[in-house]
Design a protein around this motif. Sequence first.
Motif, PDB file in Angstrom:
ATOM      1  N   LYS A 205      40.133  35.286  45.695  1.00 35.60           N
ATOM      2  CA  LYS A 205      40.189  34.437  44.501  1.00 35.60           C
ATOM      3  C   LYS A 205      41.063  35.082  43.433  1.00 35.60           C
ATOM      4  N   GLU A 206      41.850  34.242  42.763  1.00 35.32           N
ATOM      5  CA  GLU A 206      42.665  34.677  41.634  1.00 35.32           C
ATOM      6  C   GLU A 206      42.497  33.647  40.527  1.00 35.32           C
ATOM      7  N   TYR A 207      42.152  34.130  39.359  1.00 34.67           N
ATOM      8  CA  TYR A 207      42.003  33.255  38.201  1.00 34.67           C
ATOM      9  C   TYR A 207      43.285  33.309  37.390  1.00 34.67           C
ATOM     10  N   GLN A 208      43.692  32.153  36.893  1.00 36.38           N
ATOM     11  CA  GLN A 208      44.928  32.057  36.116  1.00 36.38           C
ATOM     12  C   GLN A 208      44.659  31.310  34.820  1.00 36.38           C
ATOM     13  N   VAL A 209      45.280  31.788  33.773  1.00 38.77           N
ATOM     14  CA  VAL A 209      45.371  31.021  32.537  1.00 38.77           C
ATOM     15  C   VAL A 209      46.860  30.859  32.299  1.00 38.77           C
TER      16      VAL A 209
ATOM     17  N   SER B  92      48.700  34.357  32.766  1.00 32.90           N
ATOM     18  CA  SER B  92      47.876  35.538  33.014  1.00 32.90           C
ATOM     19  C   SER B  92      47.101  35.321  34.308  1.00 32.90           C
ATOM     20  N   THR B  93      47.146  36.302  35.213  1.00 34.69           N
ATOM     21  CA  THR B  93      46.372  36.227  36.448  1.00 34.69           C
ATOM     22  C   THR B  93      45.532  37.491  36.580  1.00 34.69           C
ATOM     23  N   ALA B  94      44.327  37.309  37.109  1.00 38.71           N
ATOM     24  CA  ALA B  94      43.404  38.428  37.298  1.00 38.71           C
ATOM     25  C   ALA B  94      42.386  38.038  38.361  1.00 38.71           C
ATOM     26  N   SER B  95      41.627  39.021  38.804  1.00 36.48           N
ATOM     27  CA  SER B  95      40.607  38.755  39.818  1.00 36.48           C
ATOM     28  C   SER B  95      39.339  38.154  39.228  1.00 36.48           C
TER      29      SER B  95
ATOM     30  N   ARG C  24      43.149  26.546  32.732  1.00 36.09           N
ATOM     31  CA  ARG C  24      42.473  27.598  33.495  1.00 36.09           C
ATOM     32  C   ARG C  24      42.390  27.104  34.932  1.00 36.09           C
ATOM     33  N   ARG C  25      42.863  27.945  35.851  1.00 37.08           N
ATOM     34  CA  ARG C  25      42.895  27.557  37.265  1.00 37.08           C
ATOM     35  C   ARG C  25      42.229  28.626  38.114  1.00 37.08           C
ATOM     36  N   LEU C  26      41.705  28.192  39.255  1.00 36.41           N
ATOM     37  CA  LEU C  26      41.191  29.097  40.276  1.00 36.41           C
ATOM     38  C   LEU C  26      42.001  28.857  41.530  1.00 36.41           C
TER      39      LEU C  26
ATOM     40  N   THR D 106      41.429  35.394  31.042  1.00 43.02           N
ATOM     41  CA  THR D 106      41.330  34.819  29.701  1.00 43.02           C
ATOM     42  C   THR D 106      41.586  35.879  28.626  1.00 43.02           C
ATOM     43  N   ALA D 107      40.992  37.055  28.781  1.00 43.25           N
ATOM     44  CA  ALA D 107      41.176  38.127  27.798  1.00 43.25           C
ATOM     45  C   ALA D 107      42.628  38.597  27.764  1.00 43.25           C
ATOM     46  N   ASN D 108      43.238  38.733  28.934  1.00 45.20           N
ATOM     47  CA  ASN D 108      44.631  39.179  28.990  1.00 45.20           C
ATOM     48  C   ASN D 108      45.566  38.144  28.379  1.00 45.20           C
TER      49      ASN D 108
END
Length: 143
Positions: free
Chosen positions: A96-100, A115-118, A86-88, A124-126
Amino acid sequence: MRGWTPQRPNGTDVTFFLCEDAKCGPGSKVSYRLYAPNTTLTIEQFRASQEQTVKLLDQRVPGQKTTILRVEGDNGTGVPRVFRVRRLKVAPDGTKEYQVSGVLFGAKGSASLISTASSETGSTANFAQFAIPVMALLGPSSR
């Protein structure tokens, strides 16, 4: 999948999806790539590769800062198994973009899944939503 628009960039074997629905977070992205079976990668090797990946990501965009929030995975080498990081990622403008990002291992192959999301919850869900069908592609365990 509902709410996701599949895309296939020319000349690549990456399968890419863009979210267009409130349930997955408009603008969220998920991509995966399939590989031959691989049971030799260890969690320690994955962790080390992620530290290098963060350096490379930040070199591409001056002023960007990527932080590893957590690395997860099994210590074993059996299948099925999943390694996740998990990265920020914070852009120079503060966005900010969160990545798993993960590697999935199955009897018939392995895959990378990103997976990337705001939001961290969204990424995480995606990731989880796509991990299930990708693992199905990789086949049942040989146990």
